[in-house]
Write a protein that holds these residues in place. Structure first.
Motif, PDB file in Angstrom:
ATOM      1  N   ASP A 131       0.827  -1.207   0.000  1.00  0.00           N
ATOM      2  CA  ASP A 131       0.000   0.000   0.000  1.00  0.00           C
ATOM      3  C   ASP A 131       0.863   1.260   0.000  1.00  0.00           C
ATOM      4  O   ASP A 131       0.593   2.230  -0.721  1.00  0.00           O
TER       5      ASP A 131
ATOM      6  N   VAL B 146     -17.308   4.564  -2.693  1.00  0.00           N
ATOM      7  CA  VAL B 146     -16.811   4.253  -1.357  1.00  0.00           C
ATOM      8  C   VAL B 146     -17.996   3.947  -0.439  1.00  0.00           C
ATOM      9  O   VAL B 146     -18.929   4.729  -0.330  1.00  0.00           O
TER      10      VAL B 146
ATOM     11  N   THR C  84       1.100   4.212  -3.045  1.00  0.00           N
ATOM     12  CA  THR C  84       1.007   5.657  -2.837  1.00  0.00           C
ATOM     13  C   THR C  84       2.230   6.370  -3.381  1.00  0.00           C
ATOM     14  O   THR C  84       2.125   7.417  -4.039  1.00  0.00           O
TER      15      THR C  84
ATOM     16  N   GLU D 162      -5.224   9.145  -2.500  1.00  0.00           N
ATOM     17  CA  GLU D 162      -5.430  10.413  -1.803  1.00  0.00           C
ATOM     18  C   GLU D 162      -4.439  10.640  -0.660  1.00  0.00           C
ATOM     19  O   GLU D 162      -4.430  11.693  -0.047  1.00  0.00           O
ATOM     20  N   LYS D 163      -3.582   9.646  -0.388  1.00  0.00           N
ATOM     21  CA  LYS D 163      -2.469   9.861   0.539  1.00  0.00           C
ATOM     22  C   LYS D 163      -1.290  10.520  -0.158  1.00  0.00           C
ATOM     23  O   LYS D 163      -0.375  11.024   0.501  1.00  0.00           O
TER      24      LYS D 163
ATOM     25  N   GLU E 280      -8.205   5.447  -1.449  1.00  0.00           N
ATOM     26  CA  GLU E 280      -7.558   5.905  -0.207  1.00  0.00           C
ATOM     27  C   GLU E 280      -6.060   6.094  -0.402  1.00  0.00           C
ATOM     28  O   GLU E 280      -5.482   7.080   0.064  1.00  0.00           O
TER      29      GLU E 280
ATOM     30  N   GLN F 200     -12.100   0.979  -3.124  1.00  0.00           N
ATOM     31  CA  GLN F 200     -12.032   1.922  -2.018  1.00  0.00           C
ATOM     32  C   GLN F 200     -10.600   2.079  -1.518  1.00  0.00           C
ATOM     33  O   GLN F 200     -10.135   3.197  -1.282  1.00  0.00           O
ATOM     34  N   ARG F 201      -9.880   0.957  -1.370  1.00  0.00           N
ATOM     35  CA  ARG F 201      -8.498   1.049  -0.896  1.00  0.00           C
ATOM     36  C   ARG F 201      -7.628   1.798  -1.905  1.00  0.00           C
ATOM     37  O   ARG F 201      -6.785   2.612  -1.520  1.00  0.00           O
TER      38      ARG F 201
ATOM     39  N   THR G  67     -19.867   3.103   3.179  1.00  0.00           N
ATOM     40  CA  THR G  67     -19.875   3.296   4.631  1.00  0.00           C
ATOM     41  C   THR G  67     -21.111   2.602   5.183  1.00  0.00           C
ATOM     42  O   THR G  67     -22.090   2.373   4.464  1.00  0.00           O
TER      43      THR G  67
END
Length: 530
Positions: free
Chosen positions: A103, A503, A107, A153-154, A150, A146-147, A505
């Motif tokens: 991960d 995403v 990024t 966006e890091k 994420e 979704q991952r 929730t």
């Protein structure tokens, strides 16, 4: 939080984060409503026409290197050059004694790519942007998508501004829409996208609506009717066959450094054979170059069994969806350019083969194979009207995506029930964003402090809700904290919500205390594609 006008008019970079190479593009001056026309701008650095290598490297001496710097001389030992990162979401690796998460590597590589694209934007158009439209494999679950969002966006720009994913699009949909836009076609059509990329083979039957269809608050431009693929087949596997061919011809013992260099040479020779009948591989061995010749015929013979796995998967797609016959088969992904790919498809589906003598149109098309996904993402991947066409257009469409497969939560008929069943919260085809209705459940034990909810996504159309193991994939485990021990039979209400990017929730509350939402802890599941 609403964005101001200045933020809304930022350009959006379309990004195809590939397993082996990444591509980025920007499209200016296209029609805000139809999304046709405009000028396509390649945002790759000079000298990287084949894409930015999606490679992460680490050593104690050189530190962390990404992209093109991760495949150059400083990046040694060469076995520390890692690609196919998307196959290993959530996993870890050890490089030079340091444990590193895939991960983190994703990024870092995305950040390198976006910063490189901004350098091109700055030099060519005197502007920068942190907005990207991100493509994703059609076979990705909601959790994997979704991952990936994420992790993107890091990343940040050179000035520290965080990257923002303004939209997402399935890779085959992006490729299909790019194909139609290049021909200026506004005809609704169904295509089969055969995507043989560096890391995976993806198939998708896609209905395309170039003019857009209005639904609720947005326009939608495609429906993915079916997806399939082979997670263990991609350009990398064909590279491995080439590697074995060359290794057999060399007939010398190879150390790890030799093997890594030979793998890079194997990829190059595979590409050369796309255009030539033979190619000569050179390997530096004990300070001298060893040369071996590989013919296209040798390579095609050695890799035929692998290729036929993709053809058989394509045949099964046609058989399962005989009432939705595609008008065109579109080849995308760098490995799809191998001549044997189109030839094998023509043999399997002769009705799609062109014939000049009979004035029969060729319906197997290779169009913009490496850049189609990035260009399609730049044009259609924005979930908001957030690009520089906003001020120029009378109407700017908002691209809407729809849920591919049923999403639901697993419940049990009784305390002794081991298999359970899936209660569908969000049906396939639902436009997003979307808030499902609350559904009821009860606690199964006395003095229960936590309630566990497991979210599943169907892996096929029309799943059997009782066949959990066969028809669904676990994508999320949610632990809900009541804040105290509650008695057996306490009534809960829960619902799934999905935003414009897909995403998920979960919202939950006790039915007798709806004013007090329950705290939740979420763990994404089954992220790895290895």
């Amino acid at each position: 939080m609403a964005r101001n006008n200045k933020e809304k008019n930022k350009p959006v970079i379309g990004m195809d984060f590939g397993n082996c190479y990444s591509f980025l593009s920007y499209i200016s001056d296209f029609d805000g409503k139809t999304r046709l026309g405009g000028n396509v701008h390649d945002l790759l650095p000079g000298g990287l026409n084949e894409g930015i290598p999606s490679v992460f490297f680490y050593s104690k001496v050189a530190g962390t290197l990404c992209g093109e710097t991760a495949v150059r001389g400083r990046a040694k030992p060469v076995q520390n050059r890692i690609n196919r990162l998307k196959r290993h979401l959530g996993e870890t690796m050890t490089l030079d004694g340091r444990e590193i998460s895939y991960d983190e590597a994703i990024t870092e590589v995305i950040q390198h790519c976006v910063r490189s694209a901004n350098k091109k934007l700055q030099s060519g158009w005197q502007m920068t942007t942190n907005e990207i439209a991100l493509s994703y494999p059609a076979t990705y679950t909601s959790a994997q998508r979704q991952r990936l969002i994420e992790l993107a966006e890091k990343a940040s720009l050179a000035d520290g501004t965080q990257v923002h994913v303004s939209g997402t699009i399935a890779e085959p949909a992006a490729a299909g829409l790019d194909y139609l836009s290049r021909f200026g076609s506004d005809k609704e059509t169904t295509v089969l996208v055969y995507d043989l990329g560096g890391g995976t083979f993806d198939l998708a039957l896609v209905a395309l609506y170039p003019k857009g269809r209005t639904n609720g608050d947005g326009d939608y431009y495609y429906d993915i009717l079916a997806v399939d693929g082979l997670e263990d087949v991609g350009g990398g596997e064909f590279d491995e066959i080439m590697y074995q061919l060359i290794e057999q011809k060399l007939q010398v013992p190879l150390n790890p450094s030799h093997k890594a260099a030979l793998r890079a040479e194997a990829e190059k020779i595979k590409k050369d054979l796309t255009f030539d009948a033979y190619a000569d591989a050179e390997v530096l061995y004990n300070n001298e170059y060893l040369t071996v010749r590989v013919t296209r015929e040798e390579f095609e013979t050695a890799s035929r069994e692998l290729l036929m796995r993709t053809i058989e998967a394509t045949k099964k797609m046609f058989e399962r969806h005989s009432n939705q016959k595609p008008e065109t088969i579109i080849l995308t992904g760098g490995a799809s350019q191998m001549p044997m790919v189109k030839r094998a498809l023509e043999e399997a589906f002769p009705e799609y083969k062109g014939d000049e003598m009979k004035h029969k149109e060729d319906k197997i098309q290779i169009s913009n194979p490496s850049r189609a996904i990035a260009d399609g993402a730049a044009r259609y991947g924005t979930a908001e009207a957030m690009n520089d066409i906003a001020e120029k257009a009378e109407a700017v469409s908002v691209v809407q995506t729809r849920v591919g497969y049923d999403l639901g939560i697993r419940f049990y008929h009784s305390v002794d029930d081991e298999s359970g069943y899936i209660s569908t919260y969000i049906p396939a085809g639902t436009p997003i964003p979307y808030q499902a209705a609350y559904q009821n459940s009860t606690t199964l034990h006395e003095d229960q402090r936590y309630s566990g909810f497991t979210v599943y996504e169907a892996n096929k159309a029309h799943p059997d809700s009782e066949q959990v193991a066969e028809d669904y994939t676990e994508i999320m485990k949610v632990s809900l904290d009541h804040g105290r021990e509650v008695p057996k039979g306490t009534r809960n209400e829960s619902r799934l919500c999905i935003d414009k990017l897909g995403v998920l929730t979960i919202e939950a509350r006790e039915a007798d205390h709806p004013e007090k939402p329950i705290k939740s802890t979420v763990e994404l599941k089954n992220l790895s594609k290895s």
